[in-house]
Every structure is written in structure tokens, then in C-alpha cells.
Design a protein around this motif. Structure first.
Motif, PDB file in Angstrom:
ATOM      1  N   HIS A  80      38.589 -65.795   4.041  1.00 18.50           N
ATOM      2  CA  HIS A  80      38.425 -64.338   4.013  1.00 18.50           C
ATOM      3  C   HIS A  80      38.242 -63.787   5.435  1.00 18.50           C
ATOM      4  N   VAL A  81      37.490 -64.502   6.266  1.00 16.37           N
ATOM      5  CA  VAL A  81      37.307 -64.045   7.650  1.00 16.37           C
ATOM      6  C   VAL A  81      38.650 -64.007   8.376  1.00 16.37           C
ATOM      7  N   ARG A  82      39.453 -65.046   8.182  1.00 19.98           N
ATOM      8  CA  ARG A  82      40.773 -65.083   8.822  1.00 19.98           C
ATOM      9  C   ARG A  82      41.648 -63.926   8.335  1.00 19.98           C
ATOM     10  N   ARG A  83      41.625 -63.665   7.038  1.00 17.34           N
ATOM     11  CA  ARG A  83      42.422 -62.571   6.480  1.00 17.34           C
ATOM     12  C   ARG A  83      42.002 -61.222   7.078  1.00 17.34           C
ATOM     13  N   GLU A  84      40.686 -60.996   7.185  1.00 21.90           N
ATOM     14  CA  GLU A  84      40.216 -59.721   7.717  1.00 21.90           C
ATOM     15  C   GLU A  84      40.530 -59.588   9.201  1.00 21.90           C
ATOM     16  N   LEU A  85      40.472 -60.683   9.950  1.00 21.54           N
ATOM     17  CA  LEU A  85      40.869 -60.635  11.361  1.00 21.54           C
ATOM     18  C   LEU A  85      42.359 -60.330  11.492  1.00 21.54           C
ATOM     19  N   GLU A  86      43.174 -60.952  10.631  1.00 18.86           N
ATOM     20  CA  GLU A  86      44.611 -60.668  10.654  1.00 18.86           C
ATOM     21  C   GLU A  86      44.887 -59.218  10.271  1.00 18.86           C
ATOM     22  N   ARG A  87      44.161 -58.704   9.261  1.00 17.65           N
ATOM     23  CA  ARG A  87      44.366 -57.314   8.840  1.00 17.65           C
ATOM     24  C   ARG A  87      43.986 -56.348   9.968  1.00 17.65           C
ATOM     25  N   ALA A  88      42.882 -56.642  10.660  1.00 20.52           N
ATOM     26  CA  ALA A  88      42.468 -55.784  11.771  1.00 20.52           C
ATOM     27  C   ALA A  88      43.500 -55.819  12.895  1.00 20.52           C
ATOM     28  N   ILE A 131      46.735 -56.369  12.543  1.00 17.30           N
ATOM     29  CA  ILE A 131      47.920 -55.635  12.084  1.00 17.30           C
ATOM     30  C   ILE A 131      47.681 -54.126  12.187  1.00 17.30           C
ATOM     31  N   GLU A 132      46.484 -53.669  11.785  1.00 17.70           N
ATOM     32  CA  GLU A 132      46.189 -52.236  11.891  1.00 17.70           C
ATOM     33  C   GLU A 132      46.154 -51.782  13.347  1.00 17.70           C
ATOM     34  N   ARG A 133      45.690 -52.659  14.230  1.00 20.46           N
ATOM     35  CA  ARG A 133      45.570 -52.296  15.642  1.00 20.46           C
ATOM     36  C   ARG A 133      46.936 -52.238  16.320  1.00 20.46           C
ATOM     37  N   THR A 134      47.815 -53.168  15.981  1.00 20.65           N
ATOM     38  CA  THR A 134      49.131 -53.233  16.632  1.00 20.65           C
ATOM     39  C   THR A 134      50.224 -52.521  15.854  1.00 20.65           C
ATOM     40  N   ARG A 135      49.936 -52.183  14.552  1.00 18.59           N
ATOM     41  CA  ARG A 135      50.917 -51.527  13.690  1.00 18.59           C
ATOM     42  C   ARG A 135      52.174 -52.379  13.520  1.00 18.59           C
ATOM     43  N   SER A 136      52.023 -53.683  13.527  1.00 18.37           N
ATOM     44  CA  SER A 136      53.151 -54.593  13.320  1.00 18.37           C
ATOM     45  C   SER A 136      52.619 -55.911  12.799  1.00 18.37           C
ATOM     46  N   LEU A 137      53.478 -56.667  12.097  1.00 18.34           N
ATOM     47  CA  LEU A 137      53.088 -57.965  11.563  1.00 18.34           C
ATOM     48  C   LEU A 137      53.390 -59.055  12.584  1.00 18.34           C
ATOM     49  N   PRO A 138      52.424 -59.943  12.848  1.00 13.72           N
ATOM     50  CA  PRO A 138      52.723 -61.086  13.719  1.00 13.72           C
ATOM     51  C   PRO A 138      53.628 -62.074  13.009  1.00 13.72           C
ATOM     52  N   PRO A 139      54.272 -62.979  13.738  1.00 16.75           N
ATOM     53  CA  PRO A 139      55.117 -63.988  13.080  1.00 16.75           C
ATOM     54  C   PRO A 139      54.308 -64.842  12.113  1.00 16.75           C
TER      55      PRO A 139
END
Length: 275
Positions: free
Chosen positions: A182-190, A192-200
């Protein structure tokens, strides 16, 4: 839904699962009897029709979480959707005492059946408290382990039942892994919201990798890997003779390079040869 399932099948094939047309047709028929809002029933229908072994089921569960998380975040980015709950959790995490947060997380992990919503909220609070201390590295895998160490979370030993005095601060290993997810998911979500793009998308062998959580056999594995690295360093010193680099490892450059591989020093850097 059909195009999404075909995309999921492509990702499963990329991870080594054999998914053919007949399995997909069986999957479509099975999903007609399951509501797409029922996550457990939906995943069980996929497992019953696509997985042929326990290893296939493990791969399917990991790819399922990764795929639908990215699909949801992609739609959120395209429509400009942001989560207000994450901001509220961030504000609460900044006001919450670290010891109080640590005890709340330990209590939740020790409960027999913690809910996903509770785990997600605690993960957001932990990230907010961690960010308040200014210790973020910008690398998700490194930050997950730093958050766990900051909170003092450690998993129970597999021999805990045989111990006379088990560690009162240890938490179930599976619950700890779920919290880290869950921590990893929330870090990834943050991110994505910050960069407005999905990482590879990360390969599955990296997605399923976790640092030791305290068990003796995990520590033995670490010592074995360190011994292998020691032998590798000893032999590479002889192989590099006559080249432009020395046999002395540049620790600072090696650790900086390891940030791109989640803190694992895969690519060793050497000091240049001085004239």
C-alpha cells in the motif's frame, strides 16, 4: 472491459504465462457470472480460467494489481482527477505524532483481518509523516524501506511459535508485506499526480522484490549475496589490469548509480586511473 482484458492477457504473456484463445474465451464466459465491482470474485474467475499452476496464480495476482492500478491512474490523468482524501491524509499526517502513528500501524497489522481502506489510510499517514522529516529520496523502493525502518516495523520470525519469548514489537510478515504494498502504491500515485504522467511499467521480478523483514533465513541470504559480491570484487580487480580504470571501487559513484536500481549496487563504478 474486453479491450482491457486483452491488454491484461498481453502483459501476462510478457511475464511468461501461456494465455491462449481458449483460455480467454473461458475467461469471458466466467466473468459474465461475476460482478466487475467484486474484486475477489473477479480475480478468482481470472485465476480459475487463466492460471494453470500455483506459480501462474502468483504471477496473475501481481500483474492484476499492477495492471488495474495503472489503468485507473491513466484514466485519472487523462480526465484530470485528483484525490482529495490524499491531501486530507497528508494534513493529518503532518499533525500526528510519530509514536502515535507507529502504534496505530502496529495495532492494525496485528489485527486478524485489516481492511484495505484502513491500510491505505495508514500508508498515506506514514508517507505524510515521512515527508515531514524531509527524508524522501525520490526513489520509490528506497523510500518504502526507509519508511519501514523509520516506523520500526519488523516481521515475525517464521519460528515465532517455537520461541518462548516472541518479540512483542514484531508484526505478522504477510501483513507487513501488504502494508509495504500500500505504501508503494500511494508513493506511485503521488508521483503520477505530481508529474501528470505514468512512469514505465516495472518488470515483475522487480515488483515482487522486497528487502528482508528480519527473519534469520533472510539475513543468511544477505550474507551469502555479500560473500558473492566480495568474490566478484576480488576477481574484477585482476580483470581490469591494463585498462583505463583501476581496481578500486568508487563507493560514492556506485551508491549514486544504485538509486536507479532501487538501492541495489548492480553496476559497480571504479575510480579513474591517475596519470
Amino acid at each position: 472491459m474486453a479491450p482491457r482484458l486483452l491488454e491484461l492477457a498481453d502483459e501476462l504473456r510478457a511475464e511468461g504465462m501461456a494465455v491462449g484463445t481458449s483460455e480467454l474465451l473461458d475467461c469471458f464466459r466466467a466473468l459474465e457470472a461475476v460482478s466487475w465491482t467484486d474484486r475477489t470474485g473477479f480475480l478468482e474467475a481470472l485465476s480459475a480460467t487463466l492460471a494453470k499452476s500455483q506459480e501462474d496464480r502468483r504471477v496473475l495476482e501481481l500483474v492484476f494489481d499492477r495492471f488495474f492500478f495503472r489503468a485507473t491512474e491513466r484514466e485519472a490523468v487523462e480526465h484530470g482527477v485528483r484525490e482529495e482524501d490524499a491531501r486530507a491524509a497528508s494534513d493529518a499526517g503532518e499533525r500526528m505524532d510519530l509514536d502515535e502513528l507507529r502504534e496505530a500501524i502496529r495495532s492494525a497489522l496485528a489485527s486478524p483481518d485489516p481492511s484495505d481502506g484502513e491500510m491505505r489510510d495508514l500508508a498515506r499517514l506514514a508517507i505524510a509523516a515521512f515527508g515531514r522529516q524531509g527524508e524522501g529520496s525520490g526513489v520509490i523502493g528506497v523510500d518504502v524501506q526507509r519508511i519501514r525502518r523509520t516506523l520500526g516495523l519488523k516481521g515475525e520470525s517464521q519460528q515465532v511459535a517455537e520461541q518462548a519469548d516472541p518479540d512483542p514489537e514484531a508484526v505478522p510478515r504477510e501483513a507487513l508485506r501488504e502494508f509495504e504494498r500500500h505504501v508503494r502504491r500511494e508513493l506511485e500515485r503521488a508521483l503520477i499526480e505530481r508529474t501528470r504522467s505514468l512512469p514505465p511499467a516495472r518488470p515483475l521480478n522487480e515488483l515482487d522484490r522486497a528487502l528482508p523483514t528480519g527473519a534469520a533465513q533472510d539475513l543468511a541470504d544477505v550474507h551469502r549475496v555479500v560473500a558473492q559480491l566480495r568474490r566478484r570484487l576480488a576477481t574484477q580487480g585482476r580483470q581490469s589490469r591494463g585498462r583505463s580504470r583501476t581496481s578500486v571501487v568508487d563507493v560514492r559513484a556506485t551508491m549514486r548509480q544504485s538509486l536507479s536500481t532501487g538501492g541495489v549496487p548492480v553496476d559497480l563504478r571504479y575510480r579513474p586511473k591517475r596519470p
